[in-house]
Write a protein that holds these residues in place. Structure first.
Motif, PDB file in Angstrom:
ATOM      1  N   UNK A 132       6.740 -29.271   2.701  1.00 43.93           N
ATOM      2  CA  UNK A 132       7.480 -28.505   3.715  1.00 43.93           C
ATOM      3  C   UNK A 132       8.966 -28.468   3.364  1.00 43.93           C
ATOM      4  N   UNK A 133       9.516 -29.607   2.929  1.00 39.68           N
ATOM      5  CA  UNK A 133      10.928 -29.646   2.525  1.00 39.68           C
ATOM      6  C   UNK A 133      11.160 -28.752   1.319  1.00 39.68           C
ATOM      7  N   UNK A 134      10.266 -28.791   0.341  1.00 35.53           N
ATOM      8  CA  UNK A 134      10.422 -27.951  -0.850  1.00 35.53           C
ATOM      9  C   UNK A 134      10.439 -26.474  -0.467  1.00 35.53           C
ATOM     10  N   UNK A 135       9.582 -26.073   0.464  1.00 38.24           N
ATOM     11  CA  UNK A 135       9.548 -24.674   0.894  1.00 38.24           C
ATOM     12  C   UNK A 135      10.855 -24.285   1.587  1.00 38.24           C
ATOM     13  N   UNK A 136      11.384 -25.180   2.413  1.00 31.20           N
ATOM     14  CA  UNK A 136      12.653 -24.899   3.103  1.00 31.20           C
ATOM     15  C   UNK A 136      13.789 -24.762   2.089  1.00 31.20           C
ATOM     16  N   UNK A 137      13.853 -25.682   1.130  1.00 25.51           N
ATOM     17  CA  UNK A 137      14.904 -25.625   0.111  1.00 25.51           C
ATOM     18  C   UNK A 137      14.794 -24.337  -0.694  1.00 25.51           C
ATOM     19  N   UNK A 138      13.576 -23.941  -1.039  1.00 28.08           N
ATOM     20  CA  UNK A 138      13.379 -22.698  -1.794  1.00 28.08           C
ATOM     21  C   UNK A 138      13.888 -21.500  -0.993  1.00 28.08           C
ATOM     22  N   UNK A 139      13.634 -21.479   0.304  1.00 24.34           N
ATOM     23  CA  UNK A 139      14.120 -20.373   1.139  1.00 24.34           C
ATOM     24  C   UNK A 139      15.648 -20.357   1.189  1.00 24.34           C
ATOM     25  N   UNK A 140      16.251 -21.538   1.291  1.00 24.70           N
ATOM     26  CA  UNK A 140      17.712 -21.616   1.312  1.00 24.70           C
ATOM     27  C   UNK A 140      18.288 -21.111  -0.013  1.00 24.70           C
ATOM     28  N   UNK A 141      17.668 -21.486  -1.118  1.00 27.42           N
ATOM     29  CA  UNK A 141      18.146 -21.022  -2.419  1.00 27.42           C
ATOM     30  C   UNK A 141      17.934 -19.517  -2.579  1.00 27.42           C
ATOM     31  N   UNK A 142      16.843 -19.004  -2.056  1.00 28.98           N
ATOM     32  CA  UNK A 142      16.604 -17.562  -2.095  1.00 28.98           C
ATOM     33  C   UNK A 142      17.727 -16.805  -1.382  1.00 28.98           C
TER      34      UNK A 142
END
Length: 389
Positions: free
Chosen positions: A268-278
């Motif tokens: 879940x954290x990895x998905x959130x970080x990926x969205x922030x980087x996007x």
């Protein structure tokens, strides 16, 4: 995606700008990893727990998922350097793999040797599970090759597994680009790499990441790494918004499916970080201002802090065990001392070990080329083919 333009300095020169958000994430994650190991490995935290039981318990447990930040950022930056447009093909994969090894391994081996010495020294002043058994030559050799986990050797230092996994993931990505380029032949398929990575994310999150027996191998972690890869490709400002969202959804849907199958806070954290980087990962921020200079500096030394903090924390634990009373306040102060010393040691290690070793490895590579012991230079990745925009 807008790019923040830095202010200018006195002589009309633009202020240097960096990926500020990435440095902020790296700096924050590095601090959490240091604090996690301080809380997880005693004995100072064992005494200090009575003062802050909830905080110590959280740091010793949940804080470890901060490593997911590094995995996602690793994928994001790997896509930037290896396949910025998302097209397949890499002319000289062995060269790229060697360069990654040369970047990671020398500093890692130096830190491993320091950790081995620190463990031997700490063993004279305390007896604790955090102290490793004396390192053997075979064990150190496996560390030098970044194969310690695969070969079943215990890590000399906490976090050593991550360096080996980072190398595996990078090598896997390089080889995937190379093989995909061969498959394409003379007919470039612009969607081949995004589809391949999306399939890899799905396989990782729905199978490999559910089985801890795979945790010494890249497929276990590819879900997080692949999210970072897709975030870079999707955030290309040249893409049409619909294509950008589609690329990101190709990464996020497997993550959602994986979380539905078995919820994992790390994913879940990895998905959130990926969205922030996007959304913001490509934004460059001026280095002006004390706060951003500090953040960029902490981001710059984050790898060194990651490498060197454990032996520093181990020695501070030994000193406070041997020479300081087991008073909770004093031991909590010892944890703060270890944290501060870890940051200082990371800055020193970066300046006096990591950077000089990096320059030396670049010099060796240059000499091999000059003497016709040829290390081929990578050719630019293919930029033609059907547009992803």
């Amino acid at each position: 995606m807008k790019v923040v333009v830095g202010a200018t300095h006195g002589a009309g020169k633009p202020a240097p700008s960096q990926f500020g958000l990435i440095n902020l994430l790296k700096a924050g994650a590095a601090q959490l990893i240091v604090l996690h190991h301080l809380a997880f490995y005693g004995p100072m935290s064992d005494y200090a727990r009575v003062l802050f039981p909830s905080l110590i318990d959280w740091l010793s447990g949940s804080a470890r998922i901060a490593v997911q930040v590094f995995l996602v950022i690793g994928g994001f930056l790997a896509a930037k350097s290896l396949a910025p447009s998302g097209h397949a093909g890499y002319a000289q994969p062995l060269h790229a793999i060697w360069r990654r090894y040369a970047k990671l391994a020398p500093a890692f081996l130096a830190a491993t040797l320091i950790a081995a010495v620190a463990s031997a020294w700490a063993a004279k002043w305390m007896s604790h599970d955090s102290i490793s058994a004396p390192a053997t030559l075979a064990q150190l050799s496996a560390h030098a090759l970044l194969l310690h986990g695969v070969l079943g050797y215990p890590s000399v230092s906490a976090g050593a597994w991550y360096v080996a996994i980072d190398f595996q993931l990078y090598a896997l990505m390089v080889l995937a680009l190379w093989v995909a380029g061969i498959v394409e032949g003379k007919r470039p398929l612009a969607w081949l790499m995004p589809l391949s990575v999306a399939f890899g994310i799905t396989l990782s999150l729905l199978y490999f990441n559910l089985d801890s027996d795979w945790d010494n191998w890249a497929p276990y972690f590819f879900g997080s790494y692949g999210l970072g890869l897709m975030a870079w490709w999707a955030s290309d400002p040249r893409r049409k918004p619909g294509i950008a969202v589609l690329l990101m959804m190709m990464a996020l849907l497997p993550a959602v499916a994986g979380l539905a199958l078995e919820f994992r806070s790390r994913i879940a954290l990895a998905a959130v970080v990926a969205c922030v980087l996007f959304l913001f990962g490509r934004t460059r921020i001026s280095a002006d201002g004390r706060a951003w200079r500090a953040i960029n500096g902490m981001g710059k030394i984050s790898y060194s802090v990651f490498l060197i903090h454990f032996p520093v924390c181990l020695l501070v634990n030994a000193v406070f065990t041997r020479f300081v009373e087991p008073d909770p306040l004093l031991q909590a102060f010892g944890m703060l001392v270890a944290w501060g010393f870890s940051l200082a040691a990371g800055a020193a290690f970066h300046r006096w070990v990591e950077e000089p070793l990096g320059r030396f490895m670049d010099f060796v590579a240059g000499q091999l080329v000059v003497r016709d012991v040829h290390i081929p230079r990578p050719l630019p990745t293919r930029s033609g083919g059907v547009s992803l925009r």
